[in-house]
Design a protein around this motif. Structure first.
Motif, PDB file in Angstrom:
ATOM      1  N   LEU A   1     -12.873 -27.217  -7.142  1.00 45.61           N
ATOM      2  CA  LEU A   1     -14.094 -27.804  -7.589  1.00 45.61           C
ATOM      3  C   LEU A   1     -14.112 -28.728  -8.849  1.00 45.61           C
ATOM      4  O   LEU A   1     -14.803 -30.017  -8.828  1.00 45.61           O
ATOM      5  CB  LEU A   1     -15.367 -26.787  -7.758  1.00 45.61           C
ATOM      6  N   ARG A   2     -13.485 -28.275  -9.926  1.00 45.96           N
ATOM      7  CA  ARG A   2     -13.354 -29.209 -10.997  1.00 45.96           C
ATOM      8  C   ARG A   2     -12.646 -30.406 -10.913  1.00 45.96           C
ATOM      9  O   ARG A   2     -13.099 -31.234 -11.504  1.00 45.96           O
ATOM     10  CB  ARG A   2     -12.715 -28.105 -12.102  1.00 45.96           C
ATOM     11  N   THR A   3     -11.343 -30.223 -10.320  1.00 46.49           N
ATOM     12  CA  THR A   3     -10.552 -31.635  -9.964  1.00 46.49           C
ATOM     13  C   THR A   3     -11.194 -32.375  -8.929  1.00 46.49           C
ATOM     14  O   THR A   3     -10.826 -33.818  -8.994  1.00 46.49           O
ATOM     15  CB  THR A   3      -9.138 -31.104  -9.597  1.00 46.49           C
ATOM     16  N   GLY A   4     -12.100 -31.918  -8.006  1.00 46.76           N
ATOM     17  CA  GLY A   4     -12.669 -32.861  -6.981  1.00 46.76           C
ATOM     18  C   GLY A   4     -13.795 -33.304  -7.040  1.00 46.76           C
ATOM     19  O   GLY A   4     -14.640 -34.206  -6.591  1.00 46.76           O
TER      20      GLY A   4
ATOM     21  N   TRP B   1     -19.077 -32.253 -12.158  1.00 46.18           N
ATOM     22  CA  TRP B   1     -19.089 -31.143 -12.729  1.00 46.18           C
ATOM     23  C   TRP B   1     -19.643 -30.932 -14.137  1.00 46.18           C
ATOM     24  O   TRP B   1     -20.250 -29.852 -14.394  1.00 46.18           O
ATOM     25  CB  TRP B   1     -17.417 -30.833 -12.903  1.00 46.18           C
ATOM     26  N   LYS B   2     -19.862 -31.860 -15.132  1.00 48.85           N
ATOM     27  CA  LYS B   2     -20.631 -31.998 -16.186  1.00 48.85           C
ATOM     28  C   LYS B   2     -21.969 -31.600 -15.798  1.00 48.85           C
ATOM     29  O   LYS B   2     -22.591 -30.952 -16.619  1.00 48.85           O
ATOM     30  CB  LYS B   2     -20.628 -33.245 -16.936  1.00 48.85           C
TER      31      LYS B   2
ATOM     32  N   LEU C   1     -26.295 -25.150 -15.728  1.00 44.04           N
ATOM     33  CA  LEU C   1     -26.203 -23.558 -15.969  1.00 44.04           C
ATOM     34  C   LEU C   1     -26.879 -23.475 -17.377  1.00 44.04           C
ATOM     35  O   LEU C   1     -27.625 -22.555 -17.506  1.00 44.04           O
ATOM     36  CB  LEU C   1     -24.735 -23.365 -16.253  1.00 44.04           C
ATOM     37  N   LEU C   2     -26.825 -24.380 -18.456  1.00 41.23           N
ATOM     38  CA  LEU C   2     -27.432 -24.354 -19.557  1.00 41.23           C
ATOM     39  C   LEU C   2     -29.045 -24.198 -19.436  1.00 41.23           C
ATOM     40  O   LEU C   2     -29.712 -23.595 -20.278  1.00 41.23           O
ATOM     41  CB  LEU C   2     -26.895 -25.130 -20.549  1.00 41.23           C
TER      42      LEU C   2
ATOM     43  N   GLY D   1     -20.712 -15.074 -17.704  1.00 47.90           N
ATOM     44  CA  GLY D   1     -19.618 -15.253 -17.279  1.00 47.90           C
ATOM     45  C   GLY D   1     -19.632 -16.359 -15.959  1.00 47.90           C
ATOM     46  O   GLY D   1     -18.553 -16.714 -15.461  1.00 47.90           O
ATOM     47  N   ALA D   2     -20.559 -17.017 -15.936  1.00 47.71           N
ATOM     48  CA  ALA D   2     -20.634 -18.014 -14.813  1.00 47.71           C
ATOM     49  C   ALA D   2     -19.931 -19.411 -15.252  1.00 47.71           C
ATOM     50  O   ALA D   2     -19.973 -19.418 -16.588  1.00 47.71           O
ATOM     51  CB  ALA D   2     -22.270 -18.365 -14.355  1.00 47.71           C
ATOM     52  N   VAL D   3     -19.286 -20.018 -14.339  1.00 51.49           N
ATOM     53  CA  VAL D   3     -18.553 -21.172 -14.703  1.00 51.49           C
ATOM     54  C   VAL D   3     -19.545 -22.340 -14.455  1.00 51.49           C
ATOM     55  O   VAL D   3     -19.245 -23.595 -14.903  1.00 51.49           O
ATOM     56  CB  VAL D   3     -17.060 -21.336 -13.991  1.00 51.49           C
ATOM     57  N   GLY D   4     -20.681 -22.102 -13.676  1.00 44.75           N
ATOM     58  CA  GLY D   4     -21.562 -23.156 -13.541  1.00 44.75           C
ATOM     59  C   GLY D   4     -22.864 -22.769 -12.442  1.00 44.75           C
ATOM     60  O   GLY D   4     -22.896 -21.809 -12.269  1.00 44.75           O
ATOM     61  N   MET D   5     -23.707 -23.875 -12.157  1.00 46.43           N
ATOM     62  CA  MET D   5     -24.977 -23.689 -11.484  1.00 46.43           C
ATOM     63  C   MET D   5     -25.408 -24.786 -10.927  1.00 46.43           C
ATOM     64  O   MET D   5     -25.225 -26.030 -11.310  1.00 46.43           O
ATOM     65  CB  MET D   5     -26.157 -23.185 -12.211  1.00 46.43           C
TER      66      MET D   5
END
Length: 364
Positions: free
Chosen positions: A228-231, A236-237, A243-244, A257-261
């Protein structure tokens, strides 16, 4: 100064250490923050006290499907029967034990060894609970030892609760280019919101509610998160920003602990996501991972507590003429993915889980 010390297997010591073990074990688990009431991802059945080996049946009232009558048309004879679906959870005892090497080698008296052994046993029980939860939700039928699956056999993902990246709709058919994408979450959320018992796709997957928003949770393997991050590029931003906006990670444990939403779905990363399962042989497919999209009551957990309210058994024994302290700790419980079956006993769909299979390998 006089001190009070509880001897080996003193009733008060057993109760105290059982409670300490229970508190620390759930705190150490990855899935602990997702356990709660009716709207939690893992629904805890707290009002049950059963002995080892008992089966607990849970009911689900299906929403009425009838059209009703209009005006003065006759209602009598046009009533609709209440339809209940059910699921069963087996609870059984799971125990483990440790023994000290002795006073001289440990350089501790037996009583100080209680904490050391409690820490070791709580780590063990926490690991086993986490493994069981994801073996169940991923439908990892390769694991047939119920000690690793919440004391209940694993059922394969049901047909209406599966999504694949590749055009071949099997885990073994996921090719090198069939990596996890954001669209997988889009498809899963659409499937969750449009499901219908009437058309055979199962009940709607209920979201969690947080600050007026309806949210889902997706668990991905680290290999899938890397994809997901690389593709996803600049998208991704946007995920991080979402998430914030949804929560700062301190107000609700779902965000911890979530990495995103993305698309009303909180994304978590865990190594517990299982490999795929070969559709013909039933063997593990190491190149595929089964991410899971979850709503409320994706799984259920039930405990058979003792009369004094403790959830774990705690037993101490002295060996070798009082030189070695042994401690056993056990829990009577059951955990399984929720699959509510109609009265016919077959044809039920996974209640709160959608499995998302993709190619997933370590980055070169």
């Amino acid at each position: 100064m006089a001190q009070t010390e509880f001897g080996v297997n003193d009733p008060l010591a057993r109760k105290a250490w059982s409670k300490k073990l229970a508190a620390e074990t759930i705190a150490k688990t990855y899935v602990g923050k997702f356990i709660g009431g009716d709207d939690a991802l893992i629904h805890e059945k707290t009002d049950l006290k059963k002995s080892a080996g008992d089966t607990i049946t849970c009911g689900l009232r299906v929403q009425l499907q009838g059209d009703g009558v209009q005006g003065d048309n006759t209602l009598e004879g046009n009533e609709e029967a209440i339809d209940f679906h059910s699921d069963s959870i087996v609870i059984d005892q799971l125990r483990h034990a440790t023994r000290s090497k002795g006073n001289m080698s440990e350089k501790r008296v037996p009583y100080s060894m209680r904490k050391v052994q409690k820490d070791a046993l709580s780590d063990w029980h926490a690991e086993r609970l986490d493994a069981s939860a994801f073996n169940q939700m991923c439908g990892y039928t390769v694991q047939t030892d119920v000690r690793f699956t919440g004391m209940n056999a694993v059922s394969a993902p049901t047909s209406a609760r599966r999504i694949f990246v590749g055009s071949t709709k099997t885990d073994e058919g996921q090719g090198s280019g069939d990596i996890f994408t954001l669209e997988m979450i889009d498809y899963a959320r659409e499937k969750a919101m449009t499901a219908s018992i009437e058309d055979g796709t199962g009940p709607i997957i209920r979201p969690f509610k947080y600050q007026g928003e309806e949210l889902y949770v997706a668990f991905l393997h680290p290999f899938q998160v890397t994809a997901l991050r690389t593709g996803s590029g600049s998208r991704w931003k946007e995920i991080q920003d979402a998430l914030l906006q949804g929560g700062d990670g301190k107000k609700n444990p779902l965000f911890t602990g979530a990495v995103g939403m993305y698309n009303k779905t909180i994304i978590h990363e865990t190594r517990r996501i299982t490999p795929g399962v070969h559709s013909s042989t039933g063997a593990a497919v190491s190149t595929t991972r089964r991410a899971v999209f979850c709503g409320a009551q994706a799984a259920a957990i039930a405990s058979g507590g003792s009369d004094d309210g403790t959830k774990y058994s705690w037993t101490e024994e002295m060996f070798d003429y009082g030189n070695q302290l042994g401690v056993s700790a056990g829990k009577i419980y059951g955990l399984k993915k929720c699959v509510f079956q109609p009265d016919s006993g077959s044809g039920g769909e996974d209640f709160g889980v959608i499995v998302m299979s993709s190619r997933a390998e370590a980055a070169s």
